[in-house]
Design a protein around this motif. Structure first.
Motif, PDB file in Angstrom:
ATOM      1  N   ASP A 151      19.857  41.939 -20.935  1.00 29.45           N
ATOM      2  CA  ASP A 151      20.621  42.457 -22.073  1.00 29.45           C
ATOM      3  C   ASP A 151      22.104  42.223 -21.826  1.00 29.45           C
ATOM      4  O   ASP A 151      22.693  42.776 -20.899  1.00 29.45           O
ATOM      5  N   LEU A 152      22.718  41.399 -22.664  1.00 28.17           N
ATOM      6  CA  LEU A 152      24.134  41.056 -22.511  1.00 28.17           C
ATOM      7  C   LEU A 152      25.051  41.950 -23.339  1.00 28.17           C
ATOM      8  O   LEU A 152      26.242  41.657 -23.478  1.00 28.17           O
ATOM      9  N   SER A 153      24.540  43.055 -23.854  1.00 25.28           N
ATOM     10  CA  SER A 153      25.332  43.953 -24.702  1.00 25.28           C
ATOM     11  C   SER A 153      26.596  44.446 -24.021  1.00 25.28           C
ATOM     12  O   SER A 153      27.639  44.569 -24.654  1.00 25.28           O
ATOM     13  N   ARG A 173      20.094  38.684 -30.942  1.00 27.17           N
ATOM     14  CA  ARG A 173      19.235  39.701 -30.313  1.00 27.17           C
ATOM     15  C   ARG A 173      18.215  39.055 -29.387  1.00 27.17           C
ATOM     16  O   ARG A 173      18.010  39.495 -28.271  1.00 27.17           O
ATOM     17  N   TRP A 174      17.533  38.029 -29.849  1.00 26.46           N
ATOM     18  CA  TRP A 174      16.602  37.244 -29.032  1.00 26.46           C
ATOM     19  C   TRP A 174      17.167  35.841 -28.988  1.00 26.46           C
ATOM     20  O   TRP A 174      16.831  34.992 -29.799  1.00 26.46           O
ATOM     21  N   HIS A 175      18.032  35.577 -28.037  1.00 25.28           N
ATOM     22  CA  HIS A 175      18.818  34.349 -28.020  1.00 25.28           C
ATOM     23  C   HIS A 175      18.103  33.197 -27.314  1.00 25.28           C
ATOM     24  O   HIS A 175      17.994  32.101 -27.856  1.00 25.28           O
ATOM     25  N   ALA A 176      17.648  33.439 -26.098  1.00 24.74           N
ATOM     26  CA  ALA A 176      17.022  32.383 -25.299  1.00 24.74           C
ATOM     27  C   ALA A 176      15.980  32.993 -24.385  1.00 24.74           C
ATOM     28  O   ALA A 176      15.935  34.208 -24.188  1.00 24.74           O
ATOM     29  N   GLN A 177      15.143  32.130 -23.844  1.00 27.74           N
ATOM     30  CA  GLN A 177      14.100  32.590 -22.932  1.00 27.74           C
ATOM     31  C   GLN A 177      14.103  31.721 -21.688  1.00 27.74           C
ATOM     32  O   GLN A 177      14.142  30.490 -21.774  1.00 27.74           O
ATOM     33  N   LEU A 178      14.104  32.374 -20.525  1.00 24.87           N
ATOM     34  CA  LEU A 178      13.923  31.685 -19.257  1.00 24.87           C
ATOM     35  C   LEU A 178      12.452  31.716 -18.913  1.00 24.87           C
ATOM     36  O   LEU A 178      11.794  32.753 -19.054  1.00 24.87           O
ATOM     37  N   THR A 179      11.905  30.593 -18.463  1.00 30.28           N
ATOM     38  CA  THR A 179      10.497  30.511 -18.095  1.00 30.28           C
ATOM     39  C   THR A 179      10.386  29.969 -16.683  1.00 30.28           C
ATOM     40  O   THR A 179      11.001  28.955 -16.344  1.00 30.28           O
ATOM     41  N   HIS A 180       9.612  30.660 -15.856  1.00 29.70           N
ATOM     42  CA  HIS A 180       9.335  30.224 -14.496  1.00 29.70           C
ATOM     43  C   HIS A 180       7.856  29.898 -14.425  1.00 29.70           C
ATOM     44  O   HIS A 180       7.015  30.770 -14.653  1.00 29.70           O
ATOM     45  N   GLY A 211      18.827  48.332 -32.021  1.00 23.85           N
ATOM     46  CA  GLY A 211      18.598  49.740 -32.293  1.00 23.85           C
ATOM     47  C   GLY A 211      17.319  50.235 -31.650  1.00 23.85           C
ATOM     48  O   GLY A 211      16.556  49.488 -31.055  1.00 23.85           O
ATOM     49  N   SER A 212      17.101  51.518 -31.776  1.00 20.58           N
ATOM     50  CA  SER A 212      15.903  52.110 -31.204  1.00 20.58           C
ATOM     51  C   SER A 212      14.674  51.574 -31.924  1.00 20.58           C
ATOM     52  O   SER A 212      14.704  51.236 -33.100  1.00 20.58           O
ATOM     53  N   GLY A 213      13.598  51.462 -31.194  1.00 15.52           N
ATOM     54  CA  GLY A 213      12.352  50.981 -31.759  1.00 15.52           C
ATOM     55  C   GLY A 213      12.200  49.474 -31.724  1.00 15.52           C
ATOM     56  O   GLY A 213      11.131  48.958 -31.992  1.00 15.52           O
ATOM     57  N   GLU A 214      13.271  48.755 -31.399  1.00 15.69           N
ATOM     58  CA  GLU A 214      13.196  47.300 -31.309  1.00 15.69           C
ATOM     59  C   GLU A 214      12.929  46.890 -29.869  1.00 15.69           C
ATOM     60  O   GLU A 214      13.340  47.559 -28.932  1.00 15.69           O
ATOM     61  N   GLU A 215      12.240  45.756 -29.713  1.00 14.30           N
ATOM     62  CA  GLU A 215      12.025  45.220 -28.377  1.00 14.30           C
ATOM     63  C   GLU A 215      13.378  44.849 -27.775  1.00 14.30           C
ATOM     64  O   GLU A 215      14.210  44.222 -28.426  1.00 14.30           O
ATOM     65  N   LYS A 220       8.397  34.961 -17.741  1.00 14.78           N
ATOM     66  CA  LYS A 220       9.269  34.801 -18.900  1.00 14.78           C
ATOM     67  C   LYS A 220      10.277  35.942 -18.928  1.00 14.78           C
ATOM     68  O   LYS A 220       9.921  37.089 -18.718  1.00 14.78           O
ATOM     69  N   LEU A 221      11.530  35.580 -19.185  1.00 17.52           N
ATOM     70  CA  LEU A 221      12.603  36.562 -19.311  1.00 17.52           C
ATOM     71  C   LEU A 221      13.367  36.274 -20.594  1.00 17.52           C
ATOM     72  O   LEU A 221      13.875  35.170 -20.789  1.00 17.52           O
ATOM     73  N   LEU A 222      13.441  37.267 -21.459  1.00 18.33           N
ATOM     74  CA  LEU A 222      14.160  37.144 -22.717  1.00 18.33           C
ATOM     75  C   LEU A 222      15.631  37.503 -22.502  1.00 18.33           C
ATOM     76  O   LEU A 222      15.942  38.529 -21.910  1.00 18.33           O
ATOM     77  N   ILE A 223      16.541  36.646 -22.979  1.00 20.04           N
ATOM     78  CA  ILE A 223      17.982  36.890 -22.896  1.00 20.04           C
ATOM     79  C   ILE A 223      18.486  37.173 -24.305  1.00 20.04           C
ATOM     80  O   ILE A 223      18.150  36.456 -25.245  1.00 20.04           O
TER      81      ILE A 223
END
Length: 140
Positions: A65-67, A78-85, A56-60, A48-51
């Motif tokens: 990271d597309l920042s 912040r937690w937009h989509a997830q890729l799953t393999h 801020g600091s302290g957040e997962e 699983k990969l979170l996109i």
């Protein structure tokens, strides 16, 4: 495409099983945000990969990271989509993002996985991605 040692090393997204268990796969993402030349990032393939965009600091923090691609201005949550393999296929799931996720222009329903195929264009907010899988050659 300097990241590919040769086109024969490129995997399709339809069948991502490795030929042997020691050959790792990497996810290569071509990114266009509309204001600059397309850029490429590469991350080790995980189950699983979170996109999203970093916060801020302290957040997962997201795995992808597309920042640096003006994510906030381009509508990336912040937690937009997830890729799953799952060992055989790569899929994407929108995580109920504010501005949605699209595959080839098709708006995805939240919390439902959609199988990705080689050449699919993904839109995360207004950032366009194209994903590929590549084998990492052995360094022997």
């Amino acid at each position: 495409m300097a990241l590919f040692a040769s086109q024969s090393k490129k995997q399709t997204l339809d069948d991502t099983r490795t030929r042997d268990s020691v050959t790792p796969l990497r996810l290569v993402i071509h990114i266009t945000d509309g204001s600059q030349q397309p850029r490429v990032i590469s991350v080790p393939l995980q189950n699983k990969l979170l996109i999203g965009r970093g916060g801020g600091s302290g957040e997962e923090q997201p795995d992808v990271d597309l920042s640096t691609f003006r994510a906030l201005e381009n509508g990336v949550s912040r937690w937009h989509a997830q890729l799953t393999h799952d060992g055989d296929f790569l899929s994407i799931e929108d995580l109920d993002s504010t501005n949605g996720t699209r595959i080839n222009g098709y708006q995805l329903s939240a919390h439902r996985p959609y199988r990705l195929r080689d050449g699919d264009e993904i839109e995360i907010g207004r950032i366009r991605l194209m994903v590929s899988l590549v084998h990492i050659p052995n360094q022997a």
